[in-house]
Motif scaffolding. Sequence first.
Motif, PDB file in Angstrom:
ATOM      1  N   VAL A  21       0.857  -1.191   0.000  1.00 53.02           N
ATOM      2  CA  VAL A  21       0.000   0.000   0.000  1.00 53.02           C
ATOM      3  C   VAL A  21       0.890   1.237   0.000  1.00 53.02           C
ATOM      4  N   GLY A  22       0.788   2.029  -1.053  1.00 49.14           N
ATOM      5  CA  GLY A  22       1.633   3.220  -1.134  1.00 49.14           C
ATOM      6  C   GLY A  22       3.109   2.883  -1.126  1.00 49.14           C
ATOM      7  N   GLY A  23       3.468   1.738  -1.687  1.00 48.51           N
ATOM      8  CA  GLY A  23       4.863   1.320  -1.725  1.00 48.51           C
ATOM      9  C   GLY A  23       5.357   0.685  -0.442  1.00 48.51           C
ATOM     10  N   GLN A  24       4.514   0.659   0.594  1.00 45.59           N
ATOM     11  CA  GLN A  24       4.890   0.060   1.872  1.00 45.59           C
ATOM     12  C   GLN A  24       4.246  -1.315   2.008  1.00 45.59           C
ATOM     13  N   ARG A  25       5.044  -2.282   2.455  1.00 41.63           N
ATOM     14  CA  ARG A  25       4.549  -3.650   2.579  1.00 41.63           C
ATOM     15  C   ARG A  25       3.834  -3.872   3.902  1.00 41.63           C
ATOM     16  N   THR A  80       3.403  -7.025   5.778  1.00 37.10           N
ATOM     17  CA  THR A  80       3.975  -8.358   5.661  1.00 37.10           C
ATOM     18  C   THR A  80       3.017  -9.415   6.177  1.00 37.10           C
ATOM     19  N   VAL A  81       3.243 -10.626   5.714  1.00 37.07           N
ATOM     20  CA  VAL A  81       2.460 -11.754   6.220  1.00 37.07           C
ATOM     21  C   VAL A  81       2.658 -11.893   7.718  1.00 37.07           C
ATOM     22  N   ALA A  82       3.872 -11.643   8.185  1.00 37.71           N
ATOM     23  CA  ALA A  82       4.149 -11.729   9.625  1.00 37.71           C
ATOM     24  C   ALA A  82       3.332 -10.693  10.404  1.00 37.71           C
ATOM     25  N   GLN A  83       3.225  -9.483   9.884  1.00 39.91           N
ATOM     26  CA  GLN A  83       2.417  -8.452  10.542  1.00 39.91           C
ATOM     27  C   GLN A  83       0.949  -8.846  10.589  1.00 39.91           C
ATOM     28  N   LEU A  84       0.456  -9.381   9.474  1.00 38.62           N
ATOM     29  CA  LEU A  84      -0.929  -9.836   9.416  1.00 38.62           C
ATOM     30  C   LEU A  84      -1.170 -10.965  10.403  1.00 38.62           C
ATOM     31  N   GLU A  85      -0.273 -11.935  10.426  1.00 41.81           N
ATOM     32  CA  GLU A  85      -0.430 -13.060  11.342  1.00 41.81           C
ATOM     33  C   GLU A  85      -0.388 -12.607  12.796  1.00 41.81           C
ATOM     34  N   LYS A  86       0.405 -11.593  13.094  1.00 42.48           N
ATOM     35  CA  LYS A  86       0.463 -11.063  14.456  1.00 42.48           C
ATOM     36  C   LYS A  86      -0.890 -10.479  14.852  1.00 42.48           C
ATOM     37  N   ARG A  87      -1.507  -9.727  13.952  1.00 42.32           N
ATOM     38  CA  ARG A  87      -2.829  -9.154  14.235  1.00 42.32           C
ATOM     39  C   ARG A  87      -3.859 -10.256  14.480  1.00 42.32           C
ATOM     40  N   VAL A  88      -3.827 -11.278  13.647  1.00 45.20           N
ATOM     41  CA  VAL A  88      -4.768 -12.390  13.798  1.00 45.20           C
ATOM     42  C   VAL A  88      -4.522 -13.105  15.124  1.00 45.20           C
ATOM     43  N   SER A  89      -3.253 -13.285  15.468  1.00 42.94           N
ATOM     44  CA  SER A  89      -2.906 -13.944  16.725  1.00 42.94           C
ATOM     45  C   SER A  89      -3.413 -13.154  17.920  1.00 42.94           C
ATOM     46  N   LYS A 100      -2.013   2.808  -5.020  1.00 34.29           N
ATOM     47  CA  LYS A 100      -1.708   1.623  -5.843  1.00 34.29           C
ATOM     48  C   LYS A 100      -1.740   0.352  -4.997  1.00 34.29           C
ATOM     49  N   VAL A 101      -2.863   0.109  -4.370  1.00 35.04           N
ATOM     50  CA  VAL A 101      -3.015  -1.037  -3.472  1.00 35.04           C
ATOM     51  C   VAL A 101      -2.867  -2.342  -4.244  1.00 35.04           C
ATOM     52  N   ASP A 102      -2.004  -3.211  -3.752  1.00 31.44           N
ATOM     53  CA  ASP A 102      -1.827  -4.564  -4.294  1.00 31.44           C
ATOM     54  C   ASP A 102      -2.035  -5.565  -3.169  1.00 31.44           C
ATOM     55  N   LEU A 103      -2.791  -6.616  -3.456  1.00 32.84           N
ATOM     56  CA  LEU A 103      -2.916  -7.712  -2.504  1.00 32.84           C
ATOM     57  C   LEU A 103      -2.258  -8.961  -3.060  1.00 32.84           C
ATOM     58  N   ASN A 104      -1.653  -9.743  -2.194  1.00 36.66           N
ATOM     59  CA  ASN A 104      -1.214 -11.077  -2.570  1.00 36.66           C
ATOM     60  C   ASN A 104      -2.458 -11.884  -2.924  1.00 36.66           C
ATOM     61  N   PRO A 105      -2.493 -12.558  -4.084  1.00 38.01           N
ATOM     62  CA  PRO A 105      -3.690 -13.307  -4.491  1.00 38.01           C
ATOM     63  C   PRO A 105      -4.154 -14.332  -3.459  1.00 38.01           C
ATOM     64  N   ARG A 106      -3.262 -14.741  -2.579  1.00 38.42           N
ATOM     65  CA  ARG A 106      -3.652 -15.661  -1.507  1.00 38.42           C
ATOM     66  C   ARG A 106      -4.792 -15.075  -0.676  1.00 38.42           C
ATOM     67  N   TYR A 107      -4.844 -13.747  -0.611  1.00 36.71           N
ATOM     68  CA  TYR A 107      -5.846 -13.088   0.220  1.00 36.71           C
ATOM     69  C   TYR A 107      -6.933 -12.404  -0.592  1.00 36.71           C
ATOM     70  N   GLY A 108      -6.922 -12.587  -1.906  1.00 32.45           N
ATOM     71  CA  GLY A 108      -7.938 -11.973  -2.738  1.00 32.45           C
ATOM     72  C   GLY A 108      -7.349 -10.866  -3.589  1.00 32.45           C
ATOM     73  N   ALA A 109      -8.153  -9.841  -3.846  1.00 29.41           N
ATOM     74  CA  ALA A 109      -7.729  -8.694  -4.649  1.00 29.41           C
ATOM     75  C   ALA A 109      -8.410  -7.450  -4.096  1.00 29.41           C
ATOM     76  N   TRP A 110      -7.940  -6.291  -4.537  1.00 27.29           N
ATOM     77  CA  TRP A 110      -8.487  -5.027  -4.035  1.00 27.29           C
ATOM     78  C   TRP A 110      -9.304  -4.356  -5.126  1.00 27.29           C
ATOM     79  N   ASP A 111     -10.569  -4.130  -4.840  1.00 24.22           N
ATOM     80  CA  ASP A 111     -11.449  -3.428  -5.752  1.00 24.22           C
ATOM     81  C   ASP A 111     -11.276  -1.932  -5.498  1.00 24.22           C
ATOM     82  N   VAL A 112     -10.623  -1.250  -6.405  1.00 16.55           N
ATOM     83  CA  VAL A 112     -10.328   0.171  -6.223  1.00 16.55           C
ATOM     84  C   VAL A 112     -11.604   0.991  -6.146  1.00 16.55           C
ATOM     85  N   GLN A 113     -12.570   0.671  -6.974  1.00 16.21           N
ATOM     86  CA  GLN A 113     -13.798   1.463  -7.014  1.00 16.21           C
ATOM     87  C   GLN A 113     -14.567   1.383  -5.699  1.00 16.21           C
TER      88      GLN A 113
END
Length: 215
Positions: A37-41, A43-52, A178-191
């Motif tokens: 998001v905005g060139g900043q990652r 990470t999967v580790a950050q996401l997993e920490k939130r879920v944990s 310029k939001v990009d998602l890893n396809p493992r988690y889906g995709a981002w609908d800009v609209q």
Amino acid sequence: MHRRRRTALLFTAAIVAAGPLLTACGSDAHPGAAAVVGGQRITVAQLEKRVSEVRTAQRSAVKDEAQYQQAVAQTGTLTRDTLHGMVLDEVLKRAARDADVTVTRKEIQQMRTGLEQQVGGSKALETAWLQQYGVAPERLDANLRLQLEAQKLARSLGTDTGKPPFWNALGKASKELKVDLNPRYGAWDVQKSSRVDAKTPWLREVTAPATRGTA
């Protein structure tokens, strides 16, 4: 209680909306990233920490294994929903910044105090947000900031969070970032400024059915 539910679910329409898959990224392009998001990652580790954090709070909030498993089952899409929230947070920050909208610590505390009075105290509010919206207690204030930013942004646009001008502002911010998602988690609908499930049949969950609720 209806006011509290409205506040927490400002973005429900975006979370569940179906729409064109406009942007997605592969793990080869961004190794270890759940999203960029905005060139900043993010990470999967950050996401997993939130879920944990949520799973730990759920474990602490219930008395036995059966109750915990029920809580897990009720939040079976927690990983994707959490990533959606993390991305939307950045999108909203950008849209708020573009509109010169700010939220103060005092405003967050005032909102929290009002909600606590409605539900019967701080612990009751934390439990409600955890059970109903999958927000860990340590993330409650951040979630309230998100809600306040959305409300103030909508007011600055002369609209409300359910109207097109508000979502158009978020869509503009999504494009800028310029939001990009890893396809493992889906995709981002800009609209719609929303995560949507990727229509990629060659991608599948590798989690065993017995543990799918922990994803």
